[in-house]
Design a protein around this motif. Structure first.
Motif, mmCIF file in Angstrom:
data_model
loop_
_atom_site.group_PDB
_atom_site.id
_atom_site.type_symbol
_atom_site.label_atom_id
_atom_site.label_comp_id
_atom_site.label_asym_id
_atom_site.label_seq_id
_atom_site.Cartn_x
_atom_site.Cartn_y
_atom_site.Cartn_z
ATOM 1 N N SER A 150 0.799 -1.054 0.034
ATOM 2 C CA SER A 150 -0.039 -0.025 -0.142
ATOM 3 C C SER A 150 0.719 1.340 0.078
ATOM 4 O O SER A 150 1.820 1.349 0.515
ATOM 5 C CB SER A 150 -1.001 -0.061 1.109
ATOM 6 O OG SER A 150 -1.518 0.979 1.067
ATOM 7 N N GLY A 151 0.447 2.130 -0.713
ATOM 8 C CA GLY A 151 0.983 3.602 -0.906
ATOM 9 C C GLY A 151 0.174 4.387 -0.022
ATOM 10 O O GLY A 151 -1.069 4.863 -0.640
ATOM 11 N N TRP A 152 0.560 4.667 1.262
ATOM 12 C CA TRP A 152 -0.206 5.402 1.990
ATOM 13 C C TRP A 152 -0.332 7.075 1.549
ATOM 14 O O TRP A 152 0.631 7.559 1.504
ATOM 15 C CB TRP A 152 0.232 5.542 3.642
ATOM 16 C CG TRP A 152 0.269 3.950 3.934
ATOM 17 C CD1 TRP A 152 1.299 3.070 4.241
ATOM 18 C CD2 TRP A 152 -1.016 3.450 4.568
ATOM 19 N NE1 TRP A 152 0.632 2.126 4.654
ATOM 20 C CE2 TRP A 152 -0.442 2.206 4.938
ATOM 21 C CE3 TRP A 152 -2.337 3.705 4.643
ATOM 22 C CZ2 TRP A 152 -1.355 1.291 5.515
ATOM 23 C CZ3 TRP A 152 -3.229 2.613 5.430
ATOM 24 C CH2 TRP A 152 -2.781 1.536 5.681
ATOM 25 N N GLY A 153 -1.606 7.243 1.291
ATOM 26 C CA GLY A 153 -1.991 8.758 0.814
ATOM 27 C C GLY A 153 -1.397 9.205 -0.575
ATOM 28 O O GLY A 153 -0.832 10.119 -0.606
ATOM 29 N N SER A 154 -0.956 8.176 -1.459
ATOM 30 C CA SER A 154 -0.270 8.186 -2.715
ATOM 31 C C SER A 154 -1.093 8.832 -3.680
ATOM 32 O O SER A 154 -0.517 9.109 -4.675
ATOM 33 C CB SER A 154 0.442 7.144 -3.220
ATOM 34 O OG SER A 154 -0.558 5.961 -3.247
ATOM 35 N N ARG A 159 -5.389 11.947 -1.846
ATOM 36 C CA ARG A 159 -4.914 11.453 -0.676
ATOM 37 C C ARG A 159 -5.273 10.306 -0.060
ATOM 38 O O ARG A 159 -4.901 10.190 1.155
ATOM 39 C CB ARG A 159 -4.755 12.944 0.538
ATOM 40 C CG ARG A 159 -4.293 14.163 0.063
ATOM 41 C CD ARG A 159 -2.973 14.224 -0.810
ATOM 42 N NE ARG A 159 -2.085 13.796 0.121
ATOM 43 C CZ ARG A 159 -0.898 13.423 -0.358
ATOM 44 N NH1 ARG A 159 -0.547 13.284 -1.549
ATOM 45 N NH2 ARG A 159 0.125 12.774 0.576
ATOM 46 N N LYS A 160 -6.006 9.479 -0.764
ATOM 47 C CA LYS A 160 -6.198 8.030 -0.308
ATOM 48 C C LYS A 160 -5.008 7.206 -0.738
ATOM 49 O O LYS A 160 -4.211 7.645 -1.551
ATOM 50 C CB LYS A 160 -7.325 7.681 -0.943
ATOM 51 C CG LYS A 160 -8.853 8.298 -0.626
ATOM 52 C CD LYS A 160 -10.029 7.851 -1.263
ATOM 53 C CE LYS A 160 -11.116 8.481 -0.936
ATOM 54 N NZ LYS A 160 -12.388 8.012 -1.611
ATOM 55 N N SER A 161 -5.152 6.326 0.003
ATOM 56 C CA SER A 161 -3.994 4.987 -0.281
ATOM 57 C C SER A 161 -4.267 4.428 -1.643
ATOM 58 O O SER A 161 -5.442 4.064 -1.836
ATOM 59 C CB SER A 161 -4.082 4.161 0.996
ATOM 60 O OG SER A 161 -3.665 4.832 2.078
ATOM 61 N N THR A 163 -3.602 0.639 -2.840
ATOM 62 C CA THR A 163 -3.249 -0.593 -2.553
ATOM 63 C C THR A 163 -3.119 -1.566 -3.776
ATOM 64 O O THR A 163 -4.168 -1.534 -4.551
ATOM 65 C CB THR A 163 -4.231 -1.156 -1.513
ATOM 66 O OG1 THR A 163 -4.235 -0.308 -0.615
ATOM 67 C CG2 THR A 163 -3.814 -2.712 -0.985
#
Length: 175
Positions: A150-154, A159-161, A163
């Motif tokens: 998961s790319g957190w805040g990507s 600004r959602k993650s 996955t």
């Protein structure tokens, strides 16, 4: 009912059997796609998308003045839509492009020049890797393994993650 023999080709998917297992690929579909797009003579791309490349919508660009002059909306969005749909069908046997196609899909209704460039890069990538597919080994296995990242805040806009996941049954990718 009629016996047509061993399965070789079904809905654009080529099936090859051997003692080691079954290979499913869409090489004919890939070659036809590259040819129809007109990229037969181009140099293949090593990856389907550049590292850390972020795509944004027209609304985001208008609000934040983010390259709005350089990155215009496509006048004919149907070519982009057709290309992304064809790439989506190709993800059946090509999980390596599934993430990029997921990134391109939300922009179907108002694609920009940068979206089309990324879609064409995916086509250049699959040109160089047309023979790849899914291999289902014939060896017995009972272990189910799942990987997730998961790319957190990507997501630049929300600004959602973001996955991604892959599930293997033994050495075979199943999801």
């Amino acid at each position: 009912m009629k016996d047509l023999g061993e399965l070789k080709f079904f809905l654009g998917i080529e099936v090859s059997r051997s003692q080691k297992g079954i290979l499913m690929c869409q090489s004919k579909y890939t070659v036809e796609l590259v040819s129809e797009i007109g990229l037969s003579g181009c140099k293949p791309a090593s990856t389907p998308i550049e590292f850390n490349y972020k795509l944004t919508s027209l609304e985001f660009d208008k609000y934040f003045n983010h390259n709005s002059e350089l990155d215009k909306e496509l006048t004919d969005s149907s070519k982009y839509q057709i290309l992304v749909r064809r790439l989506l069908y190709l993800t059946i046997t090509r999980p390596d492009i599934a993430f990029v196609v997921q990134v391109l899909s939300p922009f179907m209704h108002s694609p920009k020049k940068s979206h089309m460039e990324v879609a064409l890069r995916v086509v250049r990538h699959i040109k160089g890797t047309a023979g790849l597919g899914l291999f289902m080994p014939s060896s017995r296995c009972s272990n189910l393994v799942s990987f997730c990242d998961s790319g957190w805040g990507s997501c630049v806009e929300t600004r959602k993650s973001v996955t991604g996941h892959i599930v293997n049954f033994g050495n075979a990718v199943i999801s």
